[in-house]
Write an enzyme that holds these catalytic residues in place. Sequence first.
Site, mmCIF file in Angstrom:
data_model
loop_
_atom_site.group_PDB
_atom_site.id
_atom_site.type_symbol
_atom_site.label_atom_id
_atom_site.label_comp_id
_atom_site.label_asym_id
_atom_site.label_seq_id
_atom_site.Cartn_x
_atom_site.Cartn_y
_atom_site.Cartn_z
ATOM 1 N N HIS A 156 -24.399 -13.079 0.647
ATOM 2 C CA HIS A 156 -23.335 -11.927 0.851
ATOM 3 C C HIS A 156 -22.499 -11.652 -0.342
ATOM 4 C CE1 HIS A 156 -24.089 -11.504 5.454
ATOM 5 N NE2 HIS A 156 -24.501 -12.850 5.057
ATOM 6 N N ASN A 209 -22.765 -9.754 11.671
ATOM 7 C CA ASN A 209 -23.713 -9.110 10.913
ATOM 8 C C ASN A 209 -23.996 -7.739 11.601
ATOM 9 O OD1 ASN A 209 -24.335 -10.837 8.592
ATOM 10 N ND2 ASN A 209 -26.159 -11.674 9.670
HETATM 11 FE FE1 HDD Z 1 -23.277 -16.876 6.631
HETATM 12 C C1 HDD Z 1 -21.278 -15.813 4.093
HETATM 13 C C2 HDD Z 1 -22.841 -13.817 8.508
HETATM 14 C C3 HDD Z 1 -25.666 -18.023 9.397
HETATM 15 C C4 HDD Z 1 -23.648 -19.945 5.234
HETATM 16 N N1 HDD Z 1 -22.248 -15.146 6.328
HETATM 17 C C5 HDD Z 1 -21.587 -14.965 4.959
HETATM 18 C C6 HDD Z 1 -20.859 -13.829 5.382
HETATM 19 C C7 HDD Z 1 -21.237 -13.139 6.318
HETATM 20 C C8 HDD Z 1 -22.230 -14.103 7.061
HETATM 21 C C9 HDD Z 1 -20.759 -11.993 6.986
HETATM 22 C C10 HDD Z 1 -20.013 -13.156 4.138
HETATM 23 C C11 HDD Z 1 -18.492 -13.320 4.599
HETATM 24 C C12 HDD Z 1 -17.660 -12.499 3.509
HETATM 25 O O1 HDD Z 1 -17.790 -11.266 3.490
HETATM 26 O O2 HDD Z 1 -17.145 -13.102 2.564
HETATM 27 N N2 HDD Z 1 -24.195 -15.844 8.285
HETATM 28 C C13 HDD Z 1 -23.915 -14.592 8.864
HETATM 29 C C14 HDD Z 1 -24.283 -14.623 10.270
HETATM 30 C C15 HDD Z 1 -25.295 -15.738 10.282
HETATM 31 C C16 HDD Z 1 -25.110 -16.603 9.331
HETATM 32 C C17 HDD Z 1 -24.306 -13.594 11.127
HETATM 33 C C18 HDD Z 1 -26.099 -16.012 11.495
HETATM 34 C C19 HDD Z 1 -25.728 -15.656 12.846
HETATM 35 N N3 HDD Z 1 -24.482 -18.619 7.218
HETATM 36 C C20 HDD Z 1 -25.219 -18.637 8.400
HETATM 37 C C21 HDD Z 1 -25.798 -20.195 8.295
HETATM 38 C C22 HDD Z 1 -25.333 -20.724 7.036
HETATM 39 C C23 HDD Z 1 -24.345 -19.721 6.595
HETATM 40 C C24 HDD Z 1 -26.757 -20.755 9.189
HETATM 41 C C25 HDD Z 1 -25.118 -22.044 6.606
HETATM 42 C C26 HDD Z 1 -25.529 -23.057 7.368
HETATM 43 N N4 HDD Z 1 -22.603 -17.817 5.013
HETATM 44 C C27 HDD Z 1 -22.821 -19.056 4.653
HETATM 45 C C28 HDD Z 1 -22.173 -19.282 3.489
HETATM 46 C C29 HDD Z 1 -21.408 -18.076 3.186
HETATM 47 C C30 HDD Z 1 -21.895 -17.207 3.968
HETATM 48 C C31 HDD Z 1 -22.986 -20.080 2.262
HETATM 49 C C32 HDD Z 1 -21.486 -17.642 1.902
HETATM 50 C C33 HDD Z 1 -19.969 -17.161 1.208
HETATM 51 C C34 HDD Z 1 -19.071 -17.688 2.328
HETATM 52 O O3 HDD Z 1 -19.846 -18.172 3.272
HETATM 53 O O4 HDD Z 1 -17.854 -17.330 2.491
HETATM 54 O O5 HDD Z 1 -21.329 -20.431 3.645
#
Ligand code: HDD
Length: 723
Positions: A75, A148
Amino acid sequence: MAKNSNGNGQNKDQDLARATSESANYLTDNQGHPVGDDQNSLRAGPRGPTLLEDYILREKIQHFDHERIPERVVHARGAAAHGYFQVYESLAEYTSAKVLQDPSKKTPVFVRFSTVAGSRGSADTARDVRGFAVKMYTEDGNWDIVGNNIPVFFIQDAIKFPDLIHAVKPEPHNEIPQAASAHDTFYDFISLTPESMHMLMWVMSDRAIPRSFATMEGFGVHTFRLINAQGTSHFVKFHWKPVLGAHSLVWDEAVKIAGQDADFHRRAMWESIEQGTPFEWEMGIQLIPEGEESKYDFDVLDATKLWPEDLIPVRIVGKMTLDRNPDNYFAETEQVAFMTTNIVPGIDFSNDPLLQGRNFSYLDTQLSRLGSPNFSELPINRPLAQVSNNQRDAHMRYTINKGRVSYAPATLDGHSPDETTSARGFHSYPQDVSGQKVRVRSESFGDHYGQARLFWNSMAPVEKEHIVKALQFELSKVETRDIRVRMLGQLAQINEVLAAQVGLALGEKVQTGAKTAKPNGTADSADEIAALANASSPTSASGGLERTSGLSLEEGQPQTAKGRKVAILAAPGVAAAQVQAVQDALAAEGAMAEVVGPYLGALGDSGVEATKTFANSGSVLFDAVYVPGGAASVAMLQKQGDARKFIDEAYKHGKAIAASAEGADLVMATELGRFAQGNGGAGALAEQGVLLSKDGAALARQFVAAIAQHRFRNRAYAEMVAA
Ligand code: HDD
């Protein structure tokens, strides 16, 4: 109750003002020293070496050297806006969350939209899932719905997330391709991961190329809980339904926009909000009372499953309005830190193993990206609710805590904050939990194809065609034949007609079963397969439904021209009154118009000014095209290939086209016009949303109505026109 206040209850705008350094009207360094010369570094003589003593130079360069923070691992590319949320009526029956109880209260929000796979500089219109992350600054602390634009996910367990992301990101040896899933490692992983099939169908559908953030649905994805004051629990899914309806681009547009305007989505949101037209969504909830979840044949804890709307209707409960652009991209959009653990009393987690893993991941990632546990003190992350605890110090501490007590229990200074044992405090839902420590997937998570079929069955024919074409595109980019063949095997589990159609473009014959049986057991022509494509496949994990509403973008969308962007093609000699008339008609409906001409500025002495040119824009950046009359203008445009292509391309993409008076001559001079001649001419075109008329006022009305239809799928010459 005594408090160690850090001033977090202050007005957010005041805090933001304090955080900016723009108050001095002269240049200073970061220590507030007035700077006398910002053009030349300090040197020993006019041609001598630069002196180490130059603290102004060193501070400026050093700050610059450290300007970037790590981009988000997923993202990374995003844009955001401020606004507010209001509930329509109290949901106290279901939840004690204050934000969902008082319809008179406007809760401030900050919402960031993003793509997943691309890096910060990638294009907005890549085929991808869109992040839809909402932060609500409620009186009981921040509530983040980190969702999402697709209601399900690729995997069921967070432990697979690094694998999924490594597979979709550019391949590690050559960092190709950027912001694209069409490559070997992604399909290697996906073809071996049946639980991804449902989500894959969504990502190959039109959902993955939205027209605008404003025409995107949002989903909280996971099952959460709503808990009321009596402690009663309901399982809940959160939805955001766009007020303008959900609409998508077509693939050819998405590809061309990526080159013409990589910032297409963020620009549209920015401009719309600047012009005073906010982006709006309604919040919807689906509820299942705790204890009734087992009556469904899907597991509510499985994030690869949705709750079919025909089974569990979405109840509309509130509205979110985004009406203010950030002041500073970095300070707000880049530094905002969303966390699934940000929930408020009255809302609770479910045992969804994907959510449980995310609950670890987000805090961890913010520590890494923002560099300190004090990221929660940054203006964009700071809650409006008071913060009061014994946590202290660490990098970049902003709060100046007073007194000597930073522990509990304490009697000194009367300063240790008390826990909130009353209903106001956060109390986890006391769910019974027992069992062996195991690493297993519940059997109830075992159906991977039933809901993929539900999605396929629920698509309109044109949407099925798009899914097939998307898979043909993606899989034809996969270089390893074994992977392509394995994917066809997976697709055949969803729907064998789908698999056979995709197989045609890959040069593979897919065995089809009884329904499509030919003497040789194969389906081998596109027409023959297409004829079978609309037969429903049996579903499972779908509550007995074969199809459900809420999935097709071709059904039940509100018809409005609001927010649409129209190109008015004009040159010197254009009929100014006709331009004005259509501009007025569009403005009355909340649509925007731009004059596209051969050059910028005044078009001769017509009184009309071009704000865009054929050199800096194309039809793909607009939702509809209007050609006003004016003999000289039309004569000039007729000679321009770019003008004719503009119309042909808009036709191909199903967009409303209208021409008044001589403007019709330009339309008839296009390739589309040539096909139309002899095939019913203007009359036949009108049915296809190409409106040619002498009566300007009636035309403007019809045009606005045609724009509201979004796209005309009945374009007889769409495949023949070359644009
Ligand atoms: Fe995630 C970012 C949505 C599964 C780990 N995720 C991130 C963002 C969104 C989502 C909208 C961007 C937030 C922003 O605008 O700053 N992610 C989802 C959705 C998931 C999902 C809807 C499943 C239902 N994500 C998911 C899993 C993991 C992560 C299973 C880890 C185990 N996601 C992350 C992250 C991020 C992220 C690495 C990257 C930057 C942040 O968090 O702030 O931690």
